[in-house]
Scaffold this active site. Structure first.
Site, mmCIF file in Angstrom:
data_model
loop_
_atom_site.group_PDB
_atom_site.id
_atom_site.type_symbol
_atom_site.label_atom_id
_atom_site.label_comp_id
_atom_site.label_asym_id
_atom_site.label_seq_id
_atom_site.Cartn_x
_atom_site.Cartn_y
_atom_site.Cartn_z
ATOM 1 N N GLU A 140 18.978 16.415 -56.773
ATOM 2 C CA GLU A 140 18.012 17.581 -57.238
ATOM 3 C C GLU A 140 16.677 16.897 -56.512
ATOM 4 O OE1 GLU A 140 15.736 18.387 -61.241
ATOM 5 O OE2 GLU A 140 17.321 17.088 -61.378
ATOM 6 N N HIS A 183 6.550 10.451 -55.136
ATOM 7 C CA HIS A 183 6.299 12.011 -55.291
ATOM 8 C C HIS A 183 4.981 12.247 -56.122
ATOM 9 C CE1 HIS A 183 6.715 16.107 -55.517
ATOM 10 N NE2 HIS A 183 6.272 16.263 -56.943
ATOM 11 N N THR A 197 18.191 11.793 -55.947
ATOM 12 C CA THR A 197 19.617 12.288 -56.098
ATOM 13 C C THR A 197 19.627 13.713 -55.340
ATOM 14 O OG1 THR A 197 18.854 13.474 -58.204
ATOM 15 C CG2 THR A 197 19.815 11.122 -58.203
ATOM 16 N N ILE A 241 13.956 18.733 -46.982
ATOM 17 C CA ILE A 241 14.924 18.974 -47.996
ATOM 18 C C ILE A 241 16.225 18.300 -47.507
ATOM 19 C CG2 ILE A 241 16.324 20.510 -49.577
ATOM 20 C CD1 ILE A 241 13.475 22.282 -49.314
HETATM 21 C C1 GRF Z 1 2.251 10.872 -49.987
HETATM 22 O O1 GRF Z 1 1.266 11.352 -50.931
HETATM 23 C C2 GRF Z 1 3.434 10.926 -50.784
HETATM 24 O O2 GRF Z 1 3.265 10.812 -52.371
HETATM 25 C C3 GRF Z 1 3.931 12.095 -50.650
HETATM 26 O O3 GRF Z 1 3.637 12.438 -49.255
HETATM 27 C C4 GRF Z 1 2.448 11.703 -48.812
HETATM 28 C C5 GRF Z 1 2.695 10.768 -47.680
HETATM 29 O O4 GRF Z 1 1.382 10.095 -47.342
HETATM 30 N N1 GRF Z 1 5.665 12.241 -50.842
HETATM 31 P P1 GRF Z 1 1.790 9.073 -46.214
HETATM 32 O O5 GRF Z 1 2.268 9.651 -44.927
HETATM 33 O O6 GRF Z 1 2.423 8.017 -46.697
HETATM 34 O O7 GRF Z 1 0.319 8.569 -45.822
#
Ligand code: GRF
Length: 225
Positions: free
Chosen positions: A148, A114, A146, A97
Site C-alpha cells: 500500500e 513520508h 508494504t 510507485i
Molecule cells: C523528503 O521530503 C521525503 O520526505 C520525501 O522526499 C523528500 C526527499 O528529499 N519522501 P531528499 O532527496 O532526501 O532531500
C-alpha cells in the site's frame, strides 16, 4: 561499540539526497552500526549521487525511462540491489510507485520516509494539502514499506506546528529538519535489532508501537538535542 556485524544498507534516491546525507553523516560519525553498501538513483546526475561519491559509497544509476514497463524496471532494480546483499533497503526520496513483487521481496526490511502525519496525506503535495486543510500541525513519518503506497506500519513520527505565515516551502523546510533526525534514528534502531515489523505492525524492543509510530514532539523545539 558492539562487535556485531554492521547492517548492510542500500539507499534508493531520486533527487537531492538530503536524507541520504543525514545517514552518511551518522555513519561517518560512527553513530550508526551500518555499512552504506550502495546508493542507487533512478534519475541520472542528481545531487544525491554526488553526495554518495564524495563519501566513497558506490553510486549507481538505473534509469527508469530506459524500461518499457514498471515490472521490468523493478525486476532489474531488485537484481541490482540484491547484488549488494543488503539487510535493509532505505527509500530516501525515491519517487517511484513500487510493484507488489518488489515490496513483498523486501517486506520487513525496507523503510520509507513520508512528509506527513500518516495515515493523513498519502501521496504527493503533502505540505500544501496540510495548509489547504487549515491544519494546525503537520509532520513526517518513517514507516515500513508494504504494497500500500505510504501505508505500511509506522515506526517514528515527528510533529511540526504550522505557523500563520507558513507556505509550502517554509513548512517543508521545518519538516525536513525533523526528517534528518528521525530517519537516522529509525535506521539505528533497525540496525541495533530493536525495530522490526511483524504482521502489519512495527515493534520497538518487542513492544508494539502506536499505529502512528514512536511519537517525537518537535512542536515546541526546532531541534531534538
Ligand atoms: C523528503 O521530503 C521525503 O520526505 C520525501 O522526499 C523528500 C526527499 O528529499 N519522501 P531528499 O532527496 O532526501 O532531500
Amino acid at each position: 561499540m558492539s562487535d556485531a556485524k554492521p547492517v548492510r544498507v542500500v539507499v534508493l534516491i531520486s533527487g537531492s539526497g538530503s536524507n541520504l546525507q543525514a545517514l552518511i553523516d551518522g555513519w561517518q560519525k560512527q553513530e550508526l552500526p551500518i555499512d552504506l553498501a550502495a546508493v542507487i538513483s533512478n534519475r541520472p546526475a542528481v545531487l544525491g549521487l554526488q553526495r554518495a561519491e564524495l563519501a566513497g559509497i558506490p553510486a549507481l544509476v538505473l534509469d527508469h525511462t530506459l524500461f518499457t514497463d514498471r515490472q521490468s524496471f523493478d525486476q532489474e532494480l531488485m537484481r541490482l540491489i540484491d547484488s549488494f546483499q543488503p539487510d535493509l533497503v532505505v527509500l530516501a526520496g525515491f519517487m517511484r510507485i513500487l510493484t507488489p513483487e518488489f515490496t513483498q521481496h523486501y517486506l520487513g526490511r525496507m523503510l520509507n520516509i513520508h512528509p506527513s502525519l500518516l495515515p493523513k496525506y498519502q501521496g504527493l503535495h503533502t505540505h500544501q494539502r496540510a495548509l489547504d486543510a487549515g491544519d494546525s500541525e503537520h509532520g513526517v513519518t518513517v514507516h515500513f514499506v508494504t504494497a500500500e503506497l505510504d501505508g505500511g506500519p509506522a515506526a517514528i513520527q515527528a510533529r511540526v506546528s504550522i505557523l500563520a505565515d507558513d507556505d509550502a516551502v517554509s513548512l517543508a523546510q521545518r519538516v525536513q529538519q525533523q526528517e534528518h533526525v528521525i530517519y537516522p534514528l529509525a535506521v539505528k534502531w533497525f540496525a541495533e535489532g530493536r525495530l522490526r515489523m511483524q504482521g502489519n505492525r512495527a515493534f520497538l524492543d518487542n513492544e508494539p508501537l502506536p499505529v502512528s509510530g514512536y511519537p517525537i514532539d518537535a512542536t515546541h523545539c526546532g531541534d531534538l538535542d
